[in-house]
Design a protein around this motif. Sequence first.
Motif, PDB file in Angstrom:
ATOM      1  N   GLU A   1      -0.730  29.580 -19.911  1.00 51.57           N
ATOM      2  CA  GLU A   1      -1.000  29.674 -21.332  1.00 51.57           C
ATOM      3  C   GLU A   1      -2.422  30.163 -21.559  1.00 51.57           C
ATOM      4  O   GLU A   1      -3.382  29.635 -20.985  1.00 51.57           O
ATOM      5  CB  GLU A   1      -0.801  28.300 -21.974  1.00 51.57           C
ATOM      6  CG  GLU A   1      -0.994  28.311 -23.479  1.00 51.57           C
ATOM      7  CD  GLU A   1      -0.777  26.941 -24.080  1.00 51.57           C
ATOM      8  OE1 GLU A   1      -1.011  26.796 -25.289  1.00 51.57           O
ATOM      9  OE2 GLU A   1      -0.379  26.030 -23.322  1.00 51.57           O
ATOM     10  N   ARG A   2      -2.571  31.197 -22.393  1.00 54.35           N
ATOM     11  CA  ARG A   2      -3.887  31.771 -22.659  1.00 54.35           C
ATOM     12  C   ARG A   2      -4.621  30.890 -23.673  1.00 54.35           C
ATOM     13  O   ARG A   2      -4.072  30.532 -24.713  1.00 54.35           O
ATOM     14  CB  ARG A   2      -3.751  33.197 -23.176  1.00 54.35           C
ATOM     15  CG  ARG A   2      -5.086  33.822 -23.582  1.00 54.35           C
ATOM     16  CD  ARG A   2      -4.938  35.276 -23.905  1.00 54.35           C
ATOM     17  NE  ARG A   2      -4.590  36.038 -22.713  1.00 54.35           N
ATOM     18  CZ  ARG A   2      -4.467  37.373 -22.706  1.00 54.35           C
ATOM     19  NH1 ARG A   2      -4.624  38.055 -23.829  1.00 54.35           N
ATOM     20  NH2 ARG A   2      -4.163  38.005 -21.589  1.00 54.35           N
ATOM     21  N   GLN A   3      -5.876  30.589 -23.362  1.00 49.40           N
ATOM     22  CA  GLN A   3      -6.684  29.769 -24.248  1.00 49.40           C
ATOM     23  C   GLN A   3      -7.340  30.641 -25.307  1.00 49.40           C
ATOM     24  O   GLN A   3      -7.667  31.805 -25.070  1.00 49.40           O
ATOM     25  CB  GLN A   3      -7.754  29.027 -23.455  1.00 49.40           C
ATOM     26  CG  GLN A   3      -7.187  28.047 -22.435  1.00 49.40           C
ATOM     27  CD  GLN A   3      -8.277  27.380 -21.624  1.00 49.40           C
ATOM     28  OE1 GLN A   3      -9.418  27.813 -21.672  1.00 49.40           O
ATOM     29  NE2 GLN A   3      -7.921  26.347 -20.889  1.00 49.40           N
ATOM     30  N   SER A   4      -7.548  30.064 -26.483  1.00 45.97           N
ATOM     31  CA  SER A   4      -8.168  30.804 -27.570  1.00 45.97           C
ATOM     32  C   SER A   4      -9.648  31.039 -27.261  1.00 45.97           C
ATOM     33  O   SER A   4     -10.293  30.215 -26.595  1.00 45.97           O
ATOM     34  CB  SER A   4      -8.025  30.035 -28.880  1.00 45.97           C
ATOM     35  OG  SER A   4      -8.699  28.796 -28.791  1.00 45.97           O
ATOM     36  N   PRO A   5     -10.235  32.142 -27.747  1.00 43.51           N
ATOM     37  CA  PRO A   5     -11.664  32.412 -27.501  1.00 43.51           C
ATOM     38  C   PRO A   5     -12.590  31.304 -27.985  1.00 43.51           C
ATOM     39  O   PRO A   5     -13.543  30.962 -27.276  1.00 43.51           O
ATOM     40  CB  PRO A   5     -11.891  33.734 -28.255  1.00 43.51           C
ATOM     41  CG  PRO A   5     -10.551  34.387 -28.273  1.00 43.51           C
ATOM     42  CD  PRO A   5      -9.559  33.270 -28.406  1.00 43.51           C
ATOM     43  N   PRO A   6     -12.368  30.704 -29.165  1.00 45.53           N
ATOM     44  CA  PRO A   6     -13.264  29.597 -29.563  1.00 45.53           C
ATOM     45  C   PRO A   6     -13.225  28.421 -28.598  1.00 45.53           C
ATOM     46  O   PRO A   6     -14.260  27.817 -28.296  1.00 45.53           O
ATOM     47  CB  PRO A   6     -12.748  29.201 -30.946  1.00 45.53           C
ATOM     48  CG  PRO A   6     -12.059  30.420 -31.459  1.00 45.53           C
ATOM     49  CD  PRO A   6     -11.435  31.040 -30.253  1.00 45.53           C
ATOM     50  N   PHE A   7     -12.029  28.092 -28.103  1.00 48.87           N
ATOM     51  CA  PHE A   7     -11.924  26.978 -27.165  1.00 48.87           C
ATOM     52  C   PHE A   7     -12.615  27.313 -25.842  1.00 48.87           C
ATOM     53  O   PHE A   7     -13.299  26.467 -25.246  1.00 48.87           O
ATOM     54  CB  PHE A   7     -10.455  26.634 -26.913  1.00 48.87           C
ATOM     55  CG  PHE A   7     -10.261  25.453 -26.006  1.00 48.87           C
ATOM     56  CD1 PHE A   7     -10.467  24.162 -26.465  1.00 48.87           C
ATOM     57  CD2 PHE A   7      -9.872  25.637 -24.683  1.00 48.87           C
ATOM     58  CE1 PHE A   7     -10.290  23.074 -25.633  1.00 48.87           C
ATOM     59  CE2 PHE A   7      -9.696  24.554 -23.844  1.00 48.87           C
ATOM     60  CZ  PHE A   7      -9.902  23.267 -24.323  1.00 48.87           C
ATOM     61  N   THR A   8     -12.469  28.551 -25.374  1.00 44.80           N
ATOM     62  CA  THR A   8     -13.144  28.979 -24.149  1.00 44.80           C
ATOM     63  C   THR A   8     -14.655  28.914 -24.314  1.00 44.80           C
ATOM     64  O   THR A   8     -15.385  28.455 -23.425  1.00 44.80           O
ATOM     65  CB  THR A   8     -12.717  30.414 -23.782  1.00 44.80           C
ATOM     66  OG1 THR A   8     -11.291  30.455 -23.620  1.00 44.80           O
ATOM     67  CG2 THR A   8     -13.387  30.862 -22.493  1.00 44.80           C
TER      68      THR A   8
END
Length: 281
Positions: free
Chosen positions: A2-9
């Motif tokens: 599952e790809r993580q969102s940029p803000p979460f990264t």
Amino acid sequence: MERQSPPFTAFIYACALLLTAVILAPVVWLFVMSISSAADLSAKPLNWWPDEIDLSRYGLLLTTLENTAGAAFVASLFNSLKVAGMATLAAIAVAIPSAWAVSRTPTVSWSLYAVIATYMLPPVALAVPLYMGLATLGLLNSVFGLALVYLTILAPFTTWLLKSGFDSIPKEIESAAMIDGARLDQILRLITLPLAAPVMATSALFAFLLAWDEFFYALLFTSDLRAKTLTVAIADLAGGRVSDYGLIATAGVLAALPPVLIGLIMQKALISGLTSGGVKG
């Protein structure tokens, strides 16, 4: 995956950077103090970086001239290496058969937990019997005597760590080797210990660090440069009426280097142990 969102990264990286800063900030400040002059250390407002870099304290502590602070520091450094090294090797030698026996015979596991329970006692409660024992054996103010005291601290800890490593090794492997005619010493030497190499490296590293940083027993059982360790020598630098905080910081930087170097070496050995045998040839 599952790809993580940029803000979460970005949040994850920010937390990692914050944790790194919190951990490294005291070490960086210790180094800055070691290269700062006395004027910079006492300046108001505080100088976060010295106007002139002063490396003279490193030369002062690393000198071997007699009756100097450097001679005492270097002697204490070698004493710490000897004590920590001997205590670690002895602890591993004691822990390997003990941990294997407890792992393969669960009915006696209570003995390990009973020994570990002694960690609940404050060190000062054991100081008098240990002192009397060393005095009887003539091992006060002795590198070997201090290593023997450290062995009583490290052996239960390393046994507990090694037991977890032996528990992860299937007993069926040893049983198969025994059916093929292998002796117990061959099973341990050729099968069990190579598989447990990563946890052995980890146990040795933690045991060395515990012995290297120990202060209380080293202060009680040593009196001069024949056995005085690095932690006591650094405390002596701060024992005068006027303390050179830059010199104390320099001693702290130099004292941290051997564990860091040994940790890097053991880390490579640990990674090698984890990856060796991962691909069946």
